[in-house]
Design a protein around this motif. Structure first.
Motif, PDB file in Angstrom:
ATOM      1  N   SER A   1      49.251  20.806  36.822  1.00  0.00           N
ATOM      2  CA  SER A   1      48.856  19.587  37.512  1.00  0.00           C
ATOM      3  C   SER A   1      47.457  19.137  37.097  1.00  0.00           C
ATOM      4  CB  SER A   1      48.922  19.793  39.011  1.00  0.00           C
ATOM      5  OG  SER A   1      48.023  20.814  39.348  1.00  0.00           O
ATOM      6  N   SER A   2      46.581  20.079  36.786  1.00  0.00           N
ATOM      7  CA  SER A   2      45.223  19.678  36.432  1.00  0.00           C
ATOM      8  C   SER A   2      45.149  19.387  34.940  1.00  0.00           C
ATOM      9  CB  SER A   2      44.242  20.792  36.755  1.00  0.00           C
ATOM     10  OG  SER A   2      44.482  21.266  38.036  1.00  0.00           O
ATOM     11  N   THR A   3      44.431  18.373  34.647  1.00  0.00           N
ATOM     12  CA  THR A   3      44.239  18.070  33.240  1.00  0.00           C
ATOM     13  C   THR A   3      43.104  18.910  32.703  1.00  0.00           C
ATOM     14  OG1 THR A   3      42.639  16.379  33.688  1.00  0.00           O
ATOM     15  CG2 THR A   3      44.955  15.706  33.638  1.00  0.00           C
ATOM     16  N   ASP A   4      43.016  18.901  31.431  1.00  0.00           N
ATOM     17  CA  ASP A   4      41.936  19.666  30.817  1.00  0.00           C
ATOM     18  C   ASP A   4      40.577  19.138  31.220  1.00  0.00           C
ATOM     19  OD1 ASP A   4      42.352  21.920  29.429  1.00  0.00           O
ATOM     20  OD2 ASP A   4      41.642  21.065  27.538  1.00  0.00           O
ATOM     21  N   GLN A   5      40.494  17.823  31.262  1.00  0.00           N
ATOM     22  CA  GLN A   5      39.216  17.227  31.645  1.00  0.00           C
ATOM     23  C   GLN A   5      38.821  17.648  33.059  1.00  0.00           C
ATOM     24  OE1 GLN A   5      41.041  15.524  29.517  1.00  0.00           O
ATOM     25  NE2 GLN A   5      39.552  14.720  28.027  1.00  0.00           N
ATOM     26  N   GLU A   6      39.824  17.656  33.890  1.00  0.00           N
ATOM     27  CA  GLU A   6      39.535  18.045  35.270  1.00  0.00           C
ATOM     28  C   GLU A   6      39.013  19.473  35.317  1.00  0.00           C
ATOM     29  OE1 GLU A   6      42.624  15.391  37.942  1.00  0.00           O
ATOM     30  OE2 GLU A   6      43.231  17.341  37.200  1.00  0.00           O
ATOM     31  N   LEU A   7      39.665  20.306  34.576  1.00  0.00           N
ATOM     32  CA  LEU A   7      39.219  21.698  34.560  1.00  0.00           C
ATOM     33  C   LEU A   7      37.797  21.805  34.056  1.00  0.00           C
ATOM     34  CD1 LEU A   7      42.358  23.575  33.283  1.00  0.00           C
ATOM     35  CD2 LEU A   7      41.421  23.517  35.581  1.00  0.00           C
ATOM     36  N   ARG A   8      37.554  21.075  33.039  1.00  0.00           N
ATOM     37  CA  ARG A   8      36.214  21.099  32.462  1.00  0.00           C
ATOM     38  C   ARG A   8      35.196  20.615  33.494  1.00  0.00           C
ATOM     39  NH1 ARG A   8      33.148  23.673  29.629  1.00  0.00           N
ATOM     40  NH2 ARG A   8      31.337  22.536  28.909  1.00  0.00           N
ATOM     41  N   ALA A   9      35.584  19.537  34.158  1.00  0.00           N
ATOM     42  CA  ALA A   9      34.687  18.978  35.174  1.00  0.00           C
ATOM     43  C   ALA A   9      34.454  19.984  36.293  1.00  0.00           C
ATOM     44  CB  ALA A   9      35.289  17.698  35.733  1.00  0.00           C
ATOM     45  N   LEU A  10      35.532  20.645  36.700  1.00  0.00           N
ATOM     46  CA  LEU A  10      35.391  21.632  37.765  1.00  0.00           C
ATOM     47  C   LEU A  10      34.439  22.751  37.329  1.00  0.00           C
ATOM     48  CD1 LEU A  10      39.022  22.070  39.122  1.00  0.00           C
ATOM     49  CD2 LEU A  10      37.063  21.118  40.306  1.00  0.00           C
ATOM     50  N   ASP A  11      34.590  23.137  36.095  1.00  0.00           N
ATOM     51  CA  ASP A  11      33.741  24.192  35.563  1.00  0.00           C
ATOM     52  C   ASP A  11      32.270  23.806  35.661  1.00  0.00           C
ATOM     53  OD1 ASP A  11      33.928  26.728  34.538  1.00  0.00           O
ATOM     54  OD2 ASP A  11      33.486  26.039  32.501  1.00  0.00           O
ATOM     55  N   ILE A  12      32.001  22.581  35.263  1.00  0.00           N
ATOM     56  CA  ILE A  12      30.609  22.122  35.314  1.00  0.00           C
ATOM     57  C   ILE A  12      30.119  22.073  36.756  1.00  0.00           C
ATOM     58  CG2 ILE A  12      29.092  20.185  34.800  1.00  0.00           C
ATOM     59  CD1 ILE A  12      31.007  19.535  32.479  1.00  0.00           C
ATOM     60  N   CYS A  13      31.000  21.601  37.644  1.00  0.00           N
ATOM     61  CA  CYS A  13      30.643  21.544  39.069  1.00  0.00           C
ATOM     62  C   CYS A  13      30.257  22.925  39.587  1.00  0.00           C
ATOM     63  CB  CYS A  13      31.826  21.066  39.884  1.00  0.00           C
ATOM     64  SG  CYS A  13      31.929  19.318  39.992  1.00  0.00           S
ATOM     65  N   CYS A  14      31.073  23.898  39.227  1.00  0.00           N
ATOM     66  CA  CYS A  14      30.791  25.258  39.688  1.00  0.00           C
ATOM     67  C   CYS A  14      29.411  25.693  39.213  1.00  0.00           C
ATOM     68  CB  CYS A  14      31.839  26.227  39.160  1.00  0.00           C
ATOM     69  SG  CYS A  14      33.435  25.969  39.884  1.00  0.00           S
ATOM     70  N   GLY A  15      29.125  25.362  37.992  1.00  0.00           N
ATOM     71  CA  GLY A  15      27.811  25.692  37.463  1.00  0.00           C
ATOM     72  C   GLY A  15      26.707  25.063  38.293  1.00  0.00           C
ATOM     73  N   TYR A  16      26.906  23.806  38.656  1.00  0.00           N
ATOM     74  CA  TYR A  16      25.910  23.101  39.480  1.00  0.00           C
ATOM     75  C   TYR A  16      25.728  23.802  40.817  1.00  0.00           C
ATOM     76  CZ  TYR A  16      26.102  19.053  36.316  1.00  0.00           C
ATOM     77  OH  TYR A  16      26.031  18.243  35.246  1.00  0.00           O
ATOM     78  N   ILE A  17      26.879  24.101  41.446  1.00  0.00           N
ATOM     79  CA  ILE A  17      26.796  24.713  42.788  1.00  0.00           C
ATOM     80  C   ILE A  17      26.090  26.064  42.707  1.00  0.00           C
ATOM     81  CG2 ILE A  17      28.154  25.676  44.680  1.00  0.00           C
ATOM     82  CD1 ILE A  17      30.232  23.544  44.143  1.00  0.00           C
ATOM     83  N   GLU A  18      26.431  26.807  41.682  1.00  0.00           N
ATOM     84  CA  GLU A  18      25.781  28.111  41.545  1.00  0.00           C
ATOM     85  C   GLU A  18      24.283  27.980  41.367  1.00  0.00           C
ATOM     86  OE1 GLU A  18      27.730  30.262  38.459  1.00  0.00           O
ATOM     87  OE2 GLU A  18      29.517  30.555  39.697  1.00  0.00           O
TER      88      GLU A  18
END
Lengths: 773, 552
Positions: free
Chosen positions: A598-615
């Motif tokens: 269901s998730s696109t690659d871009q979404e995954l990438r975006a989520l990854d970056i978000c996680c980095g921000y939150i951390e």
């Protein structure tokens, strides 16, 4: 026998054991009313005058001056500073105490209300459609069994608020304590007295007075009987819906037979007089069944309540006091652990927790010369509500020593180093000025440092709230209570703690909608307090607000944003899910990628970056408090003091004094290594018994080498062979009778201390009672 | 055998020798055993014979005791040899190590250790031959131990001869081992001795663990010697006190420093009291001097009550009544201790009180008479306006409080180690030597176990003595004390008084009552020059008064 005993001092006597000293102002008045007995009068008067004399001798300085506060810094602290500390303590503790008791009351309230509702609902007639109202066919006493937890110390507060609430609902409350109810007559007496006071019988007044404790009004010559209660109840015509609530606060303390009999009697009257019984239990519900007989239990209509809420209470307290920093003084990791351990591992007692907290605050203002700085930061207003932080000017000028002390703090030195590093020449000038110019330090540098502290506290609180928000998305089993989160927050680095790793894993597992929710939650946390000062975090290069903003944009529109920024090029949506797993961490944390289309690659990438921000936000917020200037002052560190004051080891202290005297007496003579014996090394030096040691110490060490039974004579011989060697450093060796007397004294002291006891099993033997060192 | 022992005795100083049982270190024994286990495997098969095994079986049960005794002895001698070595267990180890190296003449320690080894051999031999008890063996050894090294050596030779004689009568192969080791002279090591014993212990009758369980489950008799304090000259309590008063304090300077450090905390303690904490002081040494000094300072502001909890006949109810009448100002109060305590508590909680606050100082709150009143004390302590300062001395004292009491007490603990002797606290105790004295506590104990009639018999004499001493005071108050004589009652008068009260019916029953008291030293009698008998209780009038009050 003639008593040749000479009293040691005025408070020692063979015949009297109680001495009463009165303040000097009342002395003259005291002289008039001489004690009753003629034979004692003479000596008593003599003693009194000598007591007064003794008092003058000792009154070299008044210990009660300034409420016990003394100038610190070897007495160089100015009086104003000392006065300020004293005032600050009161200013800080009074609202805090209020806050704590309010918190406890609020947390208890929920359960208390349940019990109150039960009481009000008891004995109501059953509504039936056909015949109107119907009374219950059984004469059962409505009983609330309240489990209140093992923290018996807190129960009086709990039951006090229960009592208060019952009064508000116009019930009559009888509090029975086991120590006043050792027998059935006592119990009935205690109960009826309180009822009489409540109903206004015998007191004349109609208002319900509260009879506290075991002493109520007291009727002489009246048989205390339940039938009396029925008469009173009929006469007094109480309000509709009132009940007589009998609370047995410590059910386990009552004799089972007494309660049993009480229930049987009360069951006979409960048709006429609505008696509701409340059992307070500390151990478990089973206790009721174990102690009461089946017959009497069958007369009870039991309902259970759980009022143990000390953990919730402690979490609330920790949030408001430490995380949201209601008190300027916070606890360092070690001291906090000691505080928490006392609570969790010992008794769940809030009273104990508050006691330690209070003591720490007392110690802070009593012994920390820089505690005056807390006058510059204020948080609580007089009602105990959290106001916003503000930095004020210090009401007094700091003295030279205090300024020097500030400069000497490690964290302050690091603060200056950082200044130099960051601002170059300006920073160097600033530092030099701060080190030389006292006024500059107090007027400009101190406020700046304190602003750091305040700002750090705010971002820390923010960080903890965020952590809790993340936790809420996790399964229940992985949740940690706030008290533990705070401990992790102050004791572990964000990158190191295992729980923090679990949190990171949790956010990496999130999908777009969840991430959106989380970010919205973060936003509301950020906006909940308007005057948030994030300067501290920003100096470390993390802009929380803009990071969050970016994250939100990313999640909202991953394709667009990433394309704009040049991500995602050369990657197609058609990538097989299996190829998305790029690293081992992905495999561990995001195995769902394998199956999730269901998730696109871009979404995954975006989520990854978000996680980095939150951390990185969390890393900045939960940075260790040791980086904050002046943390040595505002993070309490004396866990040792708290431990010795509240978890003292009296037995260990005595054993240390006797077995390792050098811990208390730092003398040269008893140190074995200086004496003969070339092949005896240091660890054995402890074991050696030197004639220069204290007599009891010698006897103690000798007795440690014995079995269960100790022959007094042999013990004496061993003792004398040690003591005889005193001649090596004393003018003459002790005589036999002196040794004997000293041995008797030593063994008597050992008996007094509880190391040995006498026995009849063999002549002149004693039994050893302790083992180990 | 015992005759021999007596022959040796006069040569030695008694007091140094009879210390066998002081150094009982299990570890030393264990260590010895461990060595055996190792060496056992090499040596046993070649030496052990069936008959020895039989003997060894017999002696197995007592063997352990023997072993311990001799190792103790080795140790107690070590004390004499190396003057300051009292770490018994370690000394043994060390001695063993050295024994191997050192030459006989130079090392006193070595010789001592050897003796231990040999002693073991001998003790065993005896038992094997069926000679009576282990106790006698160890005692004999005891009596013959040596105060100094040179004499020891000389004595060693005597002993050797005896040993050989003894061993000859019951032992075969094993005896050789013992003799061998003796012949080696002073150079032999303890390890060899132990090895010797190892065969004893295990022989070849089974694995070592059997021995372990045997040791574990065999209930052995007392291992201590039979010496009694009667060997010492009697010393009365008064003499004791006067001697002790002259004994110089050890570490005077250091203790003064310690005290000054404690005194510096007075202000802090005051602050803690003001903040609502109650203080409890612990640590070794009498704390009453320090606490009293603190109390006198506190008493300048508020009334202060000092209670001596160590007092053997403390009447806590009376104390509370005195507080009520003298501090609070309530006259004529009745009720139980709990009632009185809650009355005081109620007064200090009320807003209309006259006395603002009060300090209660309790020395030895763990004292015998206060133990059952902790709940009442906790009620007092829980009041905000009553501050409690207490000291505890018994090492298990904190056990008297349960958790709700602890909350009420609201203690802040402080270490107040002073190293002061407990002179006052233990002054009521009988020092146990002068047997004609019995403290007030003793009297109470005796009375508690008697019938009502017997108590009244005691009461008559006590009241007579009190009345007499008051009359004495009145009559000869200003004059010189007539030797501070305790008033005595003539026997006939006493009997008549008791008979009049129907306490006794005949002189026979009266006699038996009196004998009972006399046996417990509660009542003493004396024959005057004309033959009439006088009886008295050896206590002064005020103490008697307290006893009578607490009898009610």
């Amino acid at each position: 026998m003639v008593d040749t005993y000479k009293p040691m001092d005025v408070f020692d006597s063979m015949t009297e054991c109680t001495f009463i000293l009165k303040p000097t102002t009342q002395q003259s008045q005291q002289q008039k009313q001489q004690p009753q007995k003629k034979s004692r009068a003479k000596s008593a008067a003599g003693r009194r005058s000598s007591m007064a004399a003794g008092r003058e001798d000792n009154a070299d300085h008044d210990i009660s001056a300034n409420g016990g506060f003394v100038p610190l810094l070897q007495g160089k602290e100015p009086v104003e500073s000392m006065e300020l500390r004293r005032r600050l303590f009161a200013d800080m503790w009074t609202p805090l105490e209020h806050l704590l008791s309010e918190t406890e009351k609020r947390v208890n309230n929920e359960g208390v209300t349940e019990v109150c509702d039960f009481v009000s609902a008891s004995y109501t007639r059953v509504e039936t459609t056909e015949k109107g109202q119907l009374a219950s066919p059984f004469a059962e006493i409505a009983t609330a069994v309240v489990f209140s937890g093992v923290n018996t110390g807190d129960h009086s507060n709990l039951f006090q608020s229960l009592q208060d609430q019952l009064y508000e609902n116009s019930h009559y409350v009888v509090m029975l304590e086991s120590q006043y109810c050792t027998s059935l007559p006592n119990m009935l007496k205690s109960m009826l007295e309180q009822v009489a006071a409540g109903l206004g019988i015998g007191t004349g007044g109609g208002s319900k007075g509260r009879a506290g404790g075991g002493t109520g009004v007291g009727f002489k010559g009246i048989p205390y009987d339940m039938s009396l209660l029925r008469i009173w109840w009929d006469e007094a015509t109480p309000r509709k819906g009132s009940r007589i609530v009998v609370i047995l606060q410590d059910f386990e303390g009552f004799g089972p037979l007494v309660v049993d009999d009480f229930i049987r009697i009360a069951a006979n009257y409960c048709q006429d007089v609505p008696i509701v019984v409340v059992f307070g239990l500390a151990t478990s519900y089973e206790c009721v069944h174990q102690s009461l007989t089946k017959a009497s239990i069958s007369m009870l209509n039991v309902e259970r309540f759980n009022l143990q809420r000390s953990k919730q209470c402690i979490d609330t307290v920790i949030r408001s006091v430490f995380v949201e920093s209601a008190s300027v003084l916070s606890f360092g990791a070690e001291a906090y652990k000691s505080l928490l351990d006392q609570f969790l591992l010992y008794s769940f007692s809030i009273t104990g927790f508050v006691k330690k907290l209070k003591f720490a605050i007392m110690d802070f203002f009593y012994a920390q010369p820089l505690s005056v700085l807390s006058a510059m930061v204020s948080r609580l207003d007089q009602d105990g509500n959290c106001a916003t932080f503000s930095i004020r000017e210090c009401p007094i000028r700091l003295c030279q020593e205090q300024i020097e002390l500030i400069r000497m703090q490690r964290s302050v030195q690091r603060f200056f180093d950082k200044k130099v590093e960051m601002d170059g020449d300006d920073g160097r000038k600033y530092t030099v000025k701060a080190l030389v110019d006292d006024d500059f330090l107090q007027d400009s540098v101190l406020p700046e440092m304190l602003r750091h502290l305040v700002s750090y506290r705010q971002s820390y609180s923010l960080g903890i709230s965020m952590v809790q928000a993340i936790q809420d998305t996790m399964p229940e089993a992985q949740h940690k209570p706030l008290r533990t989160l705070h401990y992790y927050g102050i004791s572990q680095l964000f990158d190191e703690g295992t729980h923090w790793k679990t949190l990171s894993a949790a956010i990496r597992r999130m999908k777009v909608p969840e991430m959106e929710q989380l970010l919205t939650r973060f936003d509301s946390i950020l906006n909940s307090s308007d005057s948030l000062d994030l300067q501290y975090v920003e100096t470390s290069g993390t802009d929380i607000k803009s990071l969050l903003q970016q994250a939100r944009e990313l999640v909202a529109n991953p394709d667009q944003t990433l394309k704009d920024e040049g991500y995602g090029e050369g990657k197609t949506l058609a990538d097989a899910p299996s190829k998305r797993i790029r690293t081992r961490t992905d495999m561990d944390n995001r195995p769902f990628l394998l199956f999730d289309n269901s998730s696109t690659d871009q979404e995954l990438r975006a989520l990854d970056i978000c996680c980095g921000y939150i951390e990185s936000i969390l890393r900045a917020c939960l940075s260790p408090y040791q980086n904050v200037p002046l943390y040595e002052v505002f993070y309490y560190r004396h866990s040792f003091l708290l431990d010795t004051t509240f978890s003292a080891q009296p037995r260990a202290a005595v054993q240390t004094a006797l077995g390792k005297s050098q811990y208390y007496i730092d003398c040269d003579c008893c140190n074995g290594s200086s004496a003969v014996g070339d092949d005896d090394r240091d660890d054995e030096a402890d074991e050696r018994i030197m004639p220069s040691m204290n007599d009891t110490s010698i006897a103690y060490r000798l007795h440690q080498e014995c079995g269960r039974m100790i022959n007094l004579y042999d013990w004496y011989s061993a003792f004398s062979s040690v003591v005889e060697q005193e001649s090596t450093f004393m003018p003459k060796a002790p005589s036999q009778s002196e040794i004997q007397a000293r041995f008797l004294r030593a063994s008597e002291e050992m008996r007094f201390l509880g190391f040995i006891k006498s026995t009849q099993r063999k002549t002149d033997h004693v039994v050893r009672l302790t083992w180990g060192h | 055998m015992s005759g021999d022992a007596e022959n040796h005795t006069p040569r030695r100083a008694v007091y140094t020798s009879s210390r066998v049982d002081m150094g009982l270190t299990l570890t030393a024994t264990k260590r010895g055993r461990k060595t055996l286990l190792i060496d056992n495997s090499h040596n046993t098969p070649t030496r052990a014979g069936a008959d020895i095994a039989e003997i060894l079986k017999l002696s197995a049960a007592v063997d352990a005791e023997d072993k311990e005794n001799s190792s103790e002895e080795a140790v107690s001698r070590l004390n004499l040899a190396g003057q300051s070595v009292y770490g018994f267990q370690k000394s043994v180890t060390r001695g063993r190590g050295r024994g191997r190296k050192a030459s006989g003449s130079s090392s006193t320690r070595g010789s001592v250790v050897n003796k231990a080894a040999r002693g073991r051999g001998r003790g065993r031999g005896r038992r094997g031959a069926g000679v009576s008890s282990s106790a006698s063996g160890s005692r004999r050894k005891t009596m013959s131990s040596v105060p100094d090294g040179s004499r020891g050596d000389e004595y060693d030779e005597d002993e050797e001869e005896e040993d050989e004689e003894e061993d000859d009568d019951g032992r075969g192969v094993d005896n050789d081992a013992a003799n061998d080791s003796q012949d080696d002279g002073e150079n032999e090591s303890l390890a060899d001795g132990m090895l010797d014993l190892g065969e004893d212990a295990y022989g070849n009758n089974g694995p070592a663990y059997e021995r372990y369980f045997q040791d574990l489950h065999t209930t052995r008799g007392s291992k201590t010697s039979d010496n009694t304090l009667s060997k010492l000259p009697p010393l009365s309590q008064a003499e004791c006190r006067s001697i002790l008063a002259k004994v110089p304090t050890k570490h005077k300077n250091e203790l003064e420093l310690l005290e000054s450090l404690h005194r510096k905390q007075f202000s802090q303690w005051f602050f803690e009291l003001a903040c609502g904490f109650n203080l409890v002081f612990y640590g070794y040494g009498s704390k009453r001097r320090m606490i009293n000094s603190l109390a006198t300072r506190l008493s300048t502001k508020s009334p202060t009550v000092i209670v001596n909890g160590y007092f053997p006949t403390l009447n806590f109810k009376q104390t509370l009544e005195r507080i009520l009448s003298e501090v609070v100002g309530f006259g004529d109060t009745t009720g139980s201790v709990a009632d009185l305590a809650s009355l005081i508590h109620g007064y200090f909680e009320s807003d209309t009180r006259e006395v603002d606050n009060m300090y209660i100082v309790v020395h030895n709150i763990d004292g015998p008479c206060l133990r059952k009143h902790q709940a009442a004390l906790a009620v007092l302590a829980s009041s905000k306006n009553i501050s409690l300062l207490a000291s505890i001395d018994h090492i298990e004292a904190p056990l008297i409080w349960d958790s709700s009491m602890i909350t009420r007490f609201n203690w802040a603990w402080h270490d107040l180690t002073t190293f002061d002797p407990y002179t006052v606290e233990t002054s009521y105790e009988n020092y146990g030597t002068e047997s004609t004295e019995i403290g007030p506590r003793g009297v109470l104990h005796v009375l508690a176990s008697l019938t009502e009639n017997a108590k009244n018999v005691f009461r008559i004499l006590a009241e007579y003595q009190i009345a007499e001493s008051i009359m004495d005071d009145d009559a000869a108050g200003a004059q010189k004390k007539t030797g501070s004589k305790v008033p005595e009652m003539p026997y006939n008068g006493y009997f008549a008084a008791c008979r009049d009260q129907f306490l006794v019916s005949s002189e026979l029953t009266f006699r038996s009552q009196l004998t009972e008291f006399r046996d417990h030293k509660v009542i003493q009698s004396r024959h005057a020059t004309d033959g009439t008998e006088f009886v008295h209780i050896p206590l002064d009038a005020t103490t008697l008064g307290t006893i009578l009050e607490s009898m009610d």
